[in-house]
Design a protein around this motif. Structure first.
Motif, short mmCIF file in Angstrom:
data_model
loop_
_atom_site.label_atom_id
_atom_site.label_comp_id
_atom_site.label_asym_id
_atom_site.label_seq_id
_atom_site.Cartn_x
_atom_site.Cartn_y
_atom_site.Cartn_z
N THR A 1 0.86 -1.19 0.00
CA THR A 1 0.00 0.00 0.00
C THR A 1 0.89 1.24 0.00
O THR A 1 1.80 1.35 0.82
CB THR A 1 -0.92 0.04 1.23
OG1 THR A 1 -1.77 -1.11 1.22
CG2 THR A 1 -1.77 1.31 1.24
N VAL A 2 0.62 2.15 -0.92
CA VAL A 2 1.35 3.42 -1.00
C VAL A 2 0.38 4.55 -0.69
O VAL A 2 -0.71 4.64 -1.29
CB VAL A 2 1.98 3.63 -2.39
CG1 VAL A 2 2.66 5.00 -2.46
CG2 VAL A 2 2.97 2.53 -2.70
N LEU A 3 0.76 5.40 0.24
CA LEU A 3 -0.03 6.58 0.59
C LEU A 3 0.55 7.79 -0.14
O LEU A 3 1.73 8.12 0.04
CB LEU A 3 0.00 6.80 2.11
CG LEU A 3 -0.90 7.90 2.70
CD1 LEU A 3 -1.07 7.66 4.21
CD2 LEU A 3 -0.34 9.29 2.49
N VAL A 4 -0.26 8.44 -0.94
CA VAL A 4 0.13 9.70 -1.58
C VAL A 4 -0.44 10.84 -0.74
O VAL A 4 -1.67 11.00 -0.65
CB VAL A 4 -0.39 9.78 -3.03
CG1 VAL A 4 -0.05 11.15 -3.63
CG2 VAL A 4 0.20 8.66 -3.87
N ALA B 1 1.53 14.15 12.69
CA ALA B 1 1.00 13.05 13.50
C ALA B 1 -0.21 12.41 12.82
O ALA B 1 -0.37 11.19 12.84
CB ALA B 1 0.64 13.55 14.89
N LYS B 2 -1.06 13.23 12.23
CA LYS B 2 -2.24 12.71 11.54
C LYS B 2 -1.82 11.85 10.35
O LYS B 2 -2.38 10.77 10.10
CB LYS B 2 -3.10 13.87 11.07
CG LYS B 2 -4.41 13.46 10.40
CD LYS B 2 -5.38 12.88 11.42
CE LYS B 2 -6.73 12.64 10.79
NZ LYS B 2 -7.72 12.10 11.75
N ALA C 1 -0.33 4.38 9.26
CA ALA C 1 -0.40 3.17 10.10
C ALA C 1 -1.72 2.44 9.89
O ALA C 1 -1.76 1.20 9.81
CB ALA C 1 -0.22 3.55 11.57
N ASP C 2 -2.81 3.19 9.78
CA ASP C 2 -4.12 2.58 9.57
C ASP C 2 -4.18 1.83 8.24
O ASP C 2 -4.80 0.77 8.14
CB ASP C 2 -5.20 3.67 9.61
CG ASP C 2 -6.59 3.11 9.42
OD1 ASP C 2 -6.97 2.20 10.18
OD2 ASP C 2 -7.31 3.58 8.51
N LEU C 3 -3.50 2.38 7.23
CA LEU C 3 -3.48 1.75 5.90
C LEU C 3 -2.40 0.67 5.80
O LEU C 3 -2.33 -0.02 4.79
CB LEU C 3 -3.22 2.81 4.83
CG LEU C 3 -4.30 3.87 4.61
CD1 LEU C 3 -3.80 4.97 3.68
CD2 LEU C 3 -5.56 3.23 4.03
N THR C 4 -1.55 0.56 6.83
CA THR C 4 -0.34 -0.28 6.80
C THR C 4 0.47 0.04 5.54
O THR C 4 0.94 -0.86 4.83
CB THR C 4 -0.68 -1.79 6.86
OG1 THR C 4 -1.47 -2.16 5.73
CG2 THR C 4 -1.41 -2.13 8.15
N THR D 1 10.30 9.28 10.51
CA THR D 1 9.43 8.35 9.81
C THR D 1 9.75 6.90 10.16
O THR D 1 10.91 6.55 10.41
CB THR D 1 9.53 8.54 8.29
OG1 THR D 1 8.64 7.64 7.63
CG2 THR D 1 10.95 8.28 7.80
N GLU D 2 8.72 6.07 10.19
CA GLU D 2 8.90 4.64 10.46
C GLU D 2 8.79 3.81 9.19
O GLU D 2 8.89 2.59 9.23
CB GLU D 2 7.84 4.17 11.47
CG GLU D 2 7.96 4.84 12.83
CD GLU D 2 6.90 4.35 13.80
OE1 GLU D 2 6.07 3.52 13.39
OE2 GLU D 2 6.90 4.81 14.96
N ARG D 3 8.57 4.48 8.05
CA ARG D 3 8.41 3.80 6.77
C ARG D 3 9.14 4.59 5.70
O ARG D 3 9.54 5.73 5.92
CB ARG D 3 6.93 3.65 6.42
CG ARG D 3 6.19 4.95 6.44
CD ARG D 3 4.69 4.79 6.33
NE ARG D 3 4.13 3.90 7.36
CZ ARG D 3 3.87 4.28 8.61
NH1 ARG D 3 4.13 5.52 9.01
NH2 ARG D 3 3.36 3.43 9.48
#
Length: 277
Positions: free
Chosen positions: A153-156, A229-230, A236-239, A269-271
């Motif tokens: 999963t990639v968050l843009v 933080a948001k 995290a919710d999307l992993t 960052t953790e990712r």
């Protein structure tokens, strides 16, 4: 949509394993070549002397740096191994950020490690805080706890700015290989919800024209309006294994000042994070 050449920046006094593993992963996915790069500048001690003794001290210091750069080259070749279409190494006695920025012209994407909060040693580390605004290439920041590039999963992280547009364009090769792409905008004002939905619909449609299926998600600002933080909470919710974002900042009295979210993404960052400016 591809990366033909990956460049990975190594640090003298920080772990390099994670960034090397991700650079090797990138090369394998895109059948790309990898350029390893590192540099360091000798720092004279505070009690620096003069004359022949000074010259001897400089030669010893620079010799030790050359030995360390040779060790980094060996680590680079050992970890990346045969995953790249081609391997090459560049190193020099220079300020790391200046040296890496000059070499970035040879690559499509620059991989580096995250920077711990606070001051970093400009004589030994090309900090992402120095690279992100001037590389002219997408910067992939890899935290030390990551061992591979997770494109499940990639968050843009969308924001109505040129930097965000450039980031999503630079990320197209990665988005094309992702299993799931989610375009997220964190509202600055709740009354902007409808306009935000329209913006994200355009981005999702644009990605679709590039044969990338994506979904949109509008996030309320939340208590305290801490966007960094948001963003972490949504990721995290999307992993999400990767966050794509525009990099924001400016120079003030010759000191680079990053925006709050950009600062967070390169230091905490953790990712993996792909940043473009």
């Amino acid at each position: 949509m591809t990366f033909a050449t990956v460049m990975v920046s190594l640090a003298l006094n920080q772990p390099n394993e994670a960034r090397l593993q991700v650079a090797g992963d990138l090369a394998a996915r895109f059948d790309a070549g990898i350029i390893g790069v590192a540099a360091a500048e000798f720092t004279p001690p505070l009690y620096f002397t003069t004359g022949e003794q000074a010259q001897e001290l400089v030669e010893q210091g620079e010799g030790a740096l050359q030995n360390r750069l040779a060790e980094l080259e060996q680590q680079f070749r050992s970890v990346v191994g045969e995953r790249a279409a081609s391997l090459s190494w560049r190193s020099g006695l220079d300020f790391p950020a200046r040296y890496v920025l000059a070499q970035a012209r040879a690559a499509d994407i620059l991989v580096t490690g995250s920077a711990p909060p606070g001051m970093s040693d400009a004589f030994a580390i090309a900090s992402p805080k120095d690279l992100v605004m001037e590389a002219g290439r997408p910067l992939l920041v890899v935290p030390d706890n990551v061992s591979w590039l997770d494109l499940g999963t990639v968050l843009v992280a969308w924001k109505e700015t040129p930097e965000a547009r450039r980031a999503v364009t630079d990320a197209l090769p990665l988005l094309a290989k992702a299993s799931d792409v989610v375009v997220v905008e964190i509202l600055e004002n709740s009354s902007d919800y409808d306009a935000c939905e329209a913006r994200l619909d355009d981005v999702v449609a644009w990605l679709g024209h590039h044969k990338i299926t994506a979904s949109a998600r509008v996030e309320e600002p939340g208590t305290g309006r801490n966007v960094a933080a948001k963003l972490d909470a949504v990721a995290a919710d999307l992993t999400a294994g990767l966050v794509v974002a525009g990099a924001y900042g400016h120079s003030r009295f010759r000191e680079l000042v990053l925006g709050g979210v950009t600062e967070h993404l390169v230091t905490r960052t953790e990712r993996c994070v792909l940043l473009s400016h």
